[in-house]
Write a protein that holds these residues in place. Structure first.
Motif, short mmCIF file in Angstrom:
data_model
loop_
_atom_site.label_atom_id
_atom_site.label_comp_id
_atom_site.label_asym_id
_atom_site.label_seq_id
_atom_site.Cartn_x
_atom_site.Cartn_y
_atom_site.Cartn_z
N LEU A 121 -8.49 10.87 17.46
CA LEU A 121 -8.75 10.06 16.23
C LEU A 121 -7.56 10.37 15.23
N ARG A 122 -7.37 9.07 14.55
CA ARG A 122 -6.46 9.48 13.31
C ARG A 122 -7.21 8.97 12.05
N LEU A 123 -7.02 10.20 11.21
CA LEU A 123 -7.57 9.75 9.83
C LEU A 123 -6.50 9.61 8.80
N SER A 124 -6.47 8.94 8.01
CA SER A 124 -5.48 8.42 6.81
C SER A 124 -6.19 8.54 5.49
N CYS A 125 -5.43 9.05 4.44
CA CYS A 125 -5.77 9.12 3.15
C CYS A 125 -4.75 8.78 2.17
N ALA A 126 -5.08 7.79 1.68
CA ALA A 126 -3.86 7.14 0.52
C ALA A 126 -4.47 7.53 -0.97
N ALA A 127 -3.20 7.99 -1.65
CA ALA A 127 -3.46 8.21 -3.10
C ALA A 127 -3.00 7.19 -3.75
N SER A 128 -3.84 6.97 -4.86
CA SER A 128 -3.23 5.90 -5.79
C SER A 128 -3.60 5.97 -7.16
N GLY A 129 -3.28 5.45 -8.33
CA GLY A 129 -3.76 5.35 -9.54
C GLY A 129 -3.09 6.29 -10.53
N GLY A 130 -1.87 6.11 -11.16
CA GLY A 130 -1.56 7.08 -12.30
C GLY A 130 -0.87 8.33 -11.80
N ILE A 131 -0.16 8.23 -10.62
CA ILE A 131 0.33 9.50 -10.16
C ILE A 131 1.71 9.79 -10.60
N TYR A 132 1.94 10.90 -11.11
CA TYR A 132 3.31 11.22 -11.47
C TYR A 132 4.03 11.84 -10.34
N ARG A 133 3.25 12.85 -9.68
CA ARG A 133 4.06 13.33 -8.41
C ARG A 133 3.07 14.08 -7.65
N ILE A 134 3.16 14.06 -6.49
CA ILE A 134 2.47 14.49 -5.39
C ILE A 134 3.02 16.01 -4.99
N ASN A 135 2.23 17.13 -5.01
CA ASN A 135 2.83 18.35 -4.51
C ASN A 135 2.61 18.69 -3.12
N ALA A 136 1.34 18.51 -2.78
CA ALA A 136 0.81 18.58 -1.32
C ALA A 136 -0.48 17.63 -1.01
N THR A 159 -1.99 17.21 14.15
CA THR A 159 -0.90 16.94 13.58
C THR A 159 -1.02 16.46 12.11
N ILE A 160 -0.51 16.84 11.10
CA ILE A 160 -0.49 16.29 9.84
C ILE A 160 0.95 15.84 9.58
N PHE A 161 0.78 14.55 9.05
CA PHE A 161 2.29 14.05 8.61
C PHE A 161 1.94 12.91 7.45
N ARG A 162 3.06 12.61 6.74
CA ARG A 162 2.88 11.82 5.59
C ARG A 162 3.91 10.47 5.57
N ASP A 163 3.37 9.60 4.63
CA ASP A 163 4.29 8.41 4.36
C ASP A 163 4.53 8.45 2.66
N GLY A 164 5.69 9.07 2.44
CA GLY A 164 5.82 9.50 1.04
C GLY A 164 5.81 7.83 0.36
N ALA A 165 6.38 6.92 0.96
CA ALA A 165 6.62 5.57 0.05
C ALA A 165 5.10 4.97 -0.16
N LYS A 166 3.97 5.43 0.57
CA LYS A 166 2.69 5.04 0.53
C LYS A 166 1.75 6.09 -0.14
N ASN A 167 2.35 7.04 -0.39
CA ASN A 167 1.52 8.23 -0.86
C ASN A 167 0.32 8.39 -0.15
#
Length: 121
Positions: free
Chosen positions: A18-33, A68-76
């Protein structure tokens, strides 16, 4: 208002993926982790995997080599690819973000609503 929206949970047979995804949105200045935690019935919530925005990762020992955890910085967005799933991976999986919102000068922990992962043996 920062929000984390998860998707991708479900029912899978033992050995499946399975692949889980999590998108952060709304008033973000910076994501640390961002990371994934899980909570099985009657157990405490535990860290599964975490990734910093400089791409440092860490994993719970029981999932190393399978998840495996990985990210798409452009999409938060952060993903958790889960392979070779076992019955003991069954839990509600929660996305967590250590995020500095535009309304504060410090990082705040945010949580998603949780997504159920069930592995049948």
């Amino acid at each position: 208002q920062v929000q984390l929206v998860e998707s991708g949970g479900g029912l899978v047979q033992s050995g499946g993926s399975l692949r889980l995804s999590c998108a952060a949105s709304g008033g973000i200045y910076r994501i640390n982790a961002m990371g994934w935690y899980r909570q099985a019935p009657g157990k405490q919530r535990e860290l599964v995997a975490r990734i910093t925005w400089s791409d440092t990762t860490n994993y719970q020992d029981s999932v190393k080599g399978r998840f495996t955890i990985f990210r798409d910085g452009a999409k938060n967005t952060v993903y958790l690819q889960m392979n070779s799933l076992k019955a003991e991976d069954t839990a509600v999986y929660y996305c967590n973000g250590n995020i500095i919102p535009r309304t504060a000068d410090w990082a705040v922990p945010y949580w998603g609503q949780g997504t159920q992962v069930t592995v049948s043996s």
